[in-house]
Motif scaffolding. Sequence first.
Motif, PDB file in Angstrom:
ATOM      1  N   LYS A   6      -9.469  -7.815  -0.890  1.00  0.00           N
ATOM      2  CA  LYS A   6      -8.464  -6.768  -0.710  1.00  0.00           C
ATOM      3  C   LYS A   6      -8.101  -6.615   0.762  1.00  0.00           C
ATOM      4  O   LYS A   6      -6.927  -6.491   1.113  1.00  0.00           O
ATOM      5  N   LEU A  37      -4.498  -7.103   2.530  1.00  0.00           N
ATOM      6  CA  LEU A  37      -3.882  -6.077   3.380  1.00  0.00           C
ATOM      7  C   LEU A  37      -3.481  -6.648   4.735  1.00  0.00           C
ATOM      8  O   LEU A  37      -2.369  -6.400   5.216  1.00  0.00           O
ATOM      9  N   TYR A  41      -0.624  -3.513  -3.049  1.00  0.00           N
ATOM     10  CA  TYR A  41      -0.952  -2.133  -3.392  1.00  0.00           C
ATOM     11  C   TYR A  41      -0.829  -1.844  -4.886  1.00  0.00           C
ATOM     12  O   TYR A  41      -1.451  -0.919  -5.384  1.00  0.00           O
ATOM     13  N   PHE A  81       0.279   2.710  -6.344  1.00  0.00           N
ATOM     14  CA  PHE A  81       0.809   3.344  -5.145  1.00  0.00           C
ATOM     15  C   PHE A  81       1.990   4.249  -5.491  1.00  0.00           C
ATOM     16  O   PHE A  81       2.122   5.347  -4.975  1.00  0.00           O
TER      17      PHE A  81
END
Length: 112
Positions: free
Chosen positions: A29, A33, A85, A89
């Motif tokens: 993750k 990002l 996301y 989100f």
Amino acid sequence: MEHNTDHNVNIRGQRAFEKEEAYLRAQKKVKALIGFYWHFASYVIVNIFIIVLIVTNGGELWSFGTFATAIFWGIGVFFHFMGVYGPDFLFGKNWEERKIKELMDKDKKHWE
């Protein structure tokens, strides 16, 4: 007594495996990002450069051609964002469950 010791070893091994699995998910993750942040930063920098270049060379600021790269690349950045996301989100973590409950409550009032 030996059986109990084997069981405890198996439980500890399972916990270690789960911890390692959680760590790998978190690491994946974080890499996603970072990839998105670099993509977004290059999007902003390159598009500012392109727009400034077009305008300083006599192009019109408010024309489609000036912003075409930003628009189409922006679509790609949006999908990259959604890939990192996810829909949580926009809708929140438990949106689906909340919506189902809301609709069921509404339906229940209708039939009572």
